[in-house]
Design an enzyme around this catalytic site. Structure first.
Site, PDB file in Angstrom:
ATOM      1  N   LYS A  39       0.835  -1.215   0.000  1.00 25.46           N
ATOM      2  CA  LYS A  39       0.000   0.000   0.000  1.00 25.46           C
ATOM      3  C   LYS A  39       0.864   1.257   0.000  1.00 25.46           C
ATOM      4  CE  LYS A  39      -2.687  -2.841  -0.417  1.00 25.46           C
ATOM      5  NZ  LYS A  39      -2.444  -4.293  -0.442  1.00 25.46           N
ATOM      6  N   ALA A  50      -3.274 -12.597 -13.090  1.00 25.34           N
ATOM      7  CA  ALA A  50      -4.018 -11.333 -12.952  1.00 25.34           C
ATOM      8  C   ALA A  50      -4.870 -11.377 -11.693  1.00 25.34           C
ATOM      9  CB  ALA A  50      -4.884 -11.084 -14.191  1.00 25.34           C
ATOM     10  N   GLY A  51      -4.267 -11.858 -10.595  1.00 28.07           N
ATOM     11  CA  GLY A  51      -4.973 -11.866  -9.310  1.00 28.07           C
ATOM     12  C   GLY A  51      -4.692 -10.575  -8.566  1.00 28.07           C
ATOM     13  N   VAL A  52      -4.861 -10.624  -7.255  1.00 30.76           N
ATOM     14  CA  VAL A  52      -4.752  -9.398  -6.466  1.00 30.76           C
ATOM     15  C   VAL A  52      -3.327  -8.839  -6.507  1.00 30.76           C
ATOM     16  CG1 VAL A  52      -5.618  -8.365  -4.357  1.00 30.76           C
ATOM     17  CG2 VAL A  52      -6.283 -10.672  -4.917  1.00 30.76           C
ATOM     18  N   ILE A  53      -2.328  -9.711  -6.322  1.00 31.40           N
ATOM     19  CA  ILE A  53      -0.941  -9.207  -6.318  1.00 31.40           C
ATOM     20  C   ILE A  53      -0.559  -8.715  -7.712  1.00 31.40           C
ATOM     21  CG2 ILE A  53       1.503  -9.846  -6.022  1.00 31.40           C
ATOM     22  CD1 ILE A  53       0.667 -11.702  -3.770  1.00 31.40           C
ATOM     23  N   ARG A 103      -1.022 -18.315  -3.393  1.00 27.85           N
ATOM     24  CA  ARG A 103      -0.152 -18.655  -2.269  1.00 27.85           C
ATOM     25  C   ARG A 103      -0.573 -19.996  -1.685  1.00 27.85           C
ATOM     26  NH1 ARG A 103       3.017 -14.521  -0.412  1.00 27.85           N
ATOM     27  NH2 ARG A 103       2.948 -15.197   1.757  1.00 27.85           N
ATOM     28  N   ALA A 122      -5.552 -10.556   5.719  1.00 20.58           N
ATOM     29  CA  ALA A 122      -5.032 -10.238   7.051  1.00 20.58           C
ATOM     30  C   ALA A 122      -6.152 -10.094   8.073  1.00 20.58           C
ATOM     31  CB  ALA A 122      -4.219  -8.949   6.971  1.00 20.58           C
ATOM     32  N   HIS A 156     -23.475  15.344   3.103  1.00 23.61           N
ATOM     33  CA  HIS A 156     -23.281  15.876   1.756  1.00 23.61           C
ATOM     34  C   HIS A 156     -22.204  16.948   1.782  1.00 23.61           C
ATOM     35  CE1 HIS A 156     -24.215  17.196  -2.290  1.00 23.61           C
ATOM     36  NE2 HIS A 156     -24.220  18.448  -1.831  1.00 23.61           N
TER      37      HIS A 156
END
Ligand code: FAD
Ligand code: NAI
Length: 487
Positions: free
Chosen positions: A58, A194-197, A286, A334, A466
């Site tokens: 991140k 093309a997964g999350v990582i 993994r 996590a 708003h």
């Protein structure tokens, strides 16, 4: 060896360290054993998540997003900068500093909570009688010690799955560790998976200027996500970010030389293709990490995928031995690991007090949020349309685009939408799916709604400030009954 701990936790990732803290809070005498060493060869608590996963990824996503915005988006605000440049070592050093802050922070949390922290590899020994304490042999740099504990929590996490013909060297062929530590921007970067990582790391290096090609075995993009969200994401990632994605490929070989990596693959039409890149990230999932735990000797049951077998309460087949996080079934996330850690700690405290195990001590996977930290971000909780159709559940849909939201327009990031799926008869929310700005934060309201069994009417009845991005969820909930106001 005389001391018998109430609890020994093996692994100090978000499953293990959180379990240890909660055990200590509940008055249990706790030891946590972890073998992780950082790049300097020093013990570093926090497991994959803090050292080479959630937090460092991140940090780099944020840095690369800032650069991309400065280069491509700030001019629309009347802000220009002709000589925008990236200093990758500084970017990586910033990431490393954030990691150290948190890993050191865990060490001080352990100290504060009087948790004994031991560095080394823990191996669970076979028990000869149920009345005996469990014994764990801990080995660190050739030194061995034996610990005893009444309860053992295994939280040994996961490691990257490897392609047999493309061994990770973290020089040319990278796993997550290498992908987070590049010192310069590769001109051409290949990603398998093309997964999350693949998407998060591909985004980092693409935003910094690399030409990124992603090769994915599945025929469709992001098959775990809602179909409409996946379609929108595919279009934005390809057209706006410039990720080149090839679906339905079969990787045939990977060869490295000093200067390049050559990947030969068959495309979706079975045509032979070649891709040449400077660096290749392999991110194909993994696998559970049970190396060194001694499962062949102590009788701990694992399934065909190597995951430690547990029941809904994370109990293994061995009495007073539990397992949590990536090493057991369920999403490898996590927050899922930590929730399981807390639930097990509370269950052990109940057992020690001679109380019954409560149903609240098991985790409801249906309300665990998924987030992909790309730009735009993607987040969801609960079921998607495909899953509801397959289960024969009749549902209503409310959807609202960020384009019609004042705050999204003001921040200059108005792509994507939020979709609420609710039971046709009872209106109970069954799933909420988001793609757009800051949905990693917006998803919490959706999780809360589902956790409290809310109806779409309940969300619609809540006053949303708003102008905020949260109004998109409000409007999507109103849309379930065809009452959206600003579209
Ligand atoms: P781990 O974090 O893997 O920790 C296990 C620990 O046990 C390690 O320190 C290991 O060294 C130690 N260990 C193993 N065997 C032994 C032994 N025998 N003795 C002693 N110690 C041992 N998830 C999210 O929710 N959000 C994200 O944004 C996110 N981003 C990610 C990005 C990347 C690049 C990666 C790779 C993963 C990411 N994840 C994310 C997944 C997340 O990191 C894992 O789900 C989480 O770390 C699992 O926690 P855990 O405690 O089960 O295991
Ligand atoms: P993944 O399971 O998300 O994706 C792996 C992809 O590789 C899949 O799409 C799969 O079809 C593809 N694949 C498998 N074998 C292949 C092959 N031989 N050729 C081409 N493609 C192939 O796994 P990934 O990306 O490695 O991440 C592992 C896990 O880490 C995730 O599932 C997630 O649980 C966790 N994670 C979570 C993050 C988050 O929450 N934001 C971020 C990063 C990781």
């Amino acid at each position: 060896m005389s001391e018998i701990f109430d609890v020994a936790v093996i692994g100090a990732g978000p499953g293990g360290y959180v379990a240890a803290i909660r055990c200590a809070q509940l008055g249990l005498n706790t030891v946590c054993i972890d073998e992780w060493k950082n790049q300097k060869g020093k013990p570093s608590l926090g497991g994959t998540c803090l050292n080479v996963g959630c937090i460092p990824s991140k940090a780099l996503l944020e840095s690369s997003e800032n650069y991309f915005e400065l280069k491509h988006k700030f001019s629309a605000h009347g802000i220009s900068c002709d000589n925008a440049a990236v200093d990758v070592p500084t970017m990586v050093a910033r990431k490393d500093k954030i990691v150290t802050t948190f890993t050191v922070g865990i060490a001080s949390l352990f100290k504060k909570n009087k948790i004994k922290s031991i560095h080394g590899r823990g191996t669970l020994q076979k028990r000869t009688a149920p009345s005996e304490a469990w014994k764990i042999v801990v080995v660190d740099a050739g030194n061995e010690q034996i610990l005893q504990a009444k309860h053992v929590i295994i939280a040994t996490g996961s490691v990257p799955r490897q392609l047999p013909f493309a061994p990770i060297d973290n020089d040319k062929i990278l796993d997550n560790i290498g992908a987070l530590s590049l010192t310069e921007i590769p001109k051409r970067l290949g990603v398998i998976g093309a997964g999350v990582i693949g998407l998060e790391m591909g985004s980092v290096w693409r935003r910094l200027g690399a030409e990124v090609t992603i090769l994915e075995a599945l025929p469709e993009f992001m098959m775990a996500a809602d179909e409409q969200i996946a379609k929108e994401a595919n279009s934005i990632f390809s057209k706006e970010l410039g990720l080149q994605m090839h679906m339905g490929v079969t990787i045939e070989s990977v060869k490295t030389t000093k200067s390049k990596v050559t990947i030969r693959y068959a495309d979706a039409d079975k045509k032979k293709q070649t891709l040449e890149v400077e660096k290749l990230i392999v991110a194909i999932g993994r696998i559970p990490n049970t190396t060194g735990l001694g499962i062949d000797k102590n009788g701990l049951a694992v399934d065909e995928r190597g995951l430690i077998t547990v029941d809904a309460y994370c109990r293994t087949n061995l009495s007073n031995v539990y397992a949590v996080g990536d090493v057991v079934r369920g999403p490898m996330l996590a927050h899922k690991a930590s929730e399981e850690g807390v639930a097990v700690a509370e269950m052990i405290a109940h057992i020690e007090k001679g109380q019954q195990v409560e149903q609240s001590q098991s985790i409801d996977f249906n309300v665990i949020p998924w987030i992909i930290y790309t730009s735009p971000e993607i987040a969801w909780v609960g079921k998607n349309e495909k899953e509801l159709k397959a289960a024969g559940i009749a549902y209503k849909v409310g959807q609202f685009p960020f384009m019609a939201n004042g705050r999204a327009r003001s921040i200059g990031d108005a792509s994507g939408f939020i979709k609420v799926l609710a039971d046709e008869k009872r209106d109970r929310v069954l799933g909420i799916h988001m793609i757009g700005p800051n949905v990693s934060e917006l998803i919490s309201e959706a999780v809360m709604a589902m956790k409290f069994s809310a109806s779409s009417e309940d969300i619609a009845a809540i006053v949303h400030a708003h102008p905020t991005l949260s109004e998109v969820l409000h409007e999507a909930a109103l849309g379930v009954d065809g009452r959206a106001l600003h579209i």
